[in-house]
Design a protein around this motif. Structure first.
Motif, PDB file in Angstrom:
ATOM      1  N   GLU A  17      61.329  45.040  50.488  1.00 35.82           N
ATOM      2  CA  GLU A  17      60.190  44.202  50.858  1.00 35.82           C
ATOM      3  C   GLU A  17      60.272  43.554  52.237  1.00 35.82           C
ATOM      4  O   GLU A  17      59.307  42.952  52.682  1.00 35.82           O
ATOM      5  N   GLU A  35      58.440  41.401  58.775  1.00 36.49           N
ATOM      6  CA  GLU A  35      57.427  41.698  57.761  1.00 36.49           C
ATOM      7  C   GLU A  35      58.050  41.365  56.419  1.00 36.49           C
ATOM      8  O   GLU A  35      59.082  41.925  56.045  1.00 36.49           O
ATOM      9  N   PRO A  37      56.952  39.518  52.250  1.00 33.34           N
ATOM     10  CA  PRO A  37      55.895  38.979  51.386  1.00 33.34           C
ATOM     11  C   PRO A  37      55.658  37.498  51.693  1.00 33.34           C
ATOM     12  O   PRO A  37      56.568  36.791  52.137  1.00 33.34           O
ATOM     13  N   ARG A  38      54.450  37.028  51.460  1.00 35.01           N
ATOM     14  CA  ARG A  38      54.094  35.641  51.759  1.00 35.01           C
ATOM     15  C   ARG A  38      54.932  34.631  50.987  1.00 35.01           C
ATOM     16  O   ARG A  38      55.099  33.505  51.437  1.00 35.01           O
ATOM     17  N   ASP A  39      55.471  35.012  49.837  1.00 32.76           N
ATOM     18  CA  ASP A  39      56.257  34.054  49.042  1.00 32.76           C
ATOM     19  C   ASP A  39      57.693  33.909  49.546  1.00 32.76           C
ATOM     20  O   ASP A  39      58.457  33.115  49.002  1.00 32.76           O
ATOM     21  N   SER A  41      59.904  32.615  52.604  1.00 35.09           N
ATOM     22  CA  SER A  41      59.853  31.824  53.839  1.00 35.09           C
ATOM     23  C   SER A  41      60.732  32.460  54.906  1.00 35.09           C
ATOM     24  O   SER A  41      61.842  32.886  54.622  1.00 35.09           O
TER      25      SER A  41
END
Length: 67
Positions: A17, A35, A37-39, A41
């Motif tokens: 990811e 790059e 995932p938004r979850d 930080s």
């Protein structure tokens, strides 16, 4: 610690990811793109330490206040 050599526009994958891309190398400065995932930080180390210290300080004073 794993040390990897990459040239501009080359990528490094971390798990399935997260991808790091070397955007530019300018002398001793390296620009990275991340790059993820938004979850997850993503922070520079000095910012992460400031956030961690601030959160630890809140917990410590909260625990002291309870006593």
């Amino acid at each position: 610690m794993q040390i990897l050599s990459r040239a501009a526009s080359e990528r490094i994958s971390i798990g399935s990811e997260i991808t790091l891309c070397v955007i530019a190398v300018n002398g001793t400065s390296v620009r990275l793109g991340v790059e993820a995932p938004r979850d997850i930080s993503v922070h520079r180390d000095e910012i992460y330490k400031r956030i961690r210290d601030r959160n630890t300080g809140r917990l410590a004073s909260g625990e002291l206040a309870k006593d």
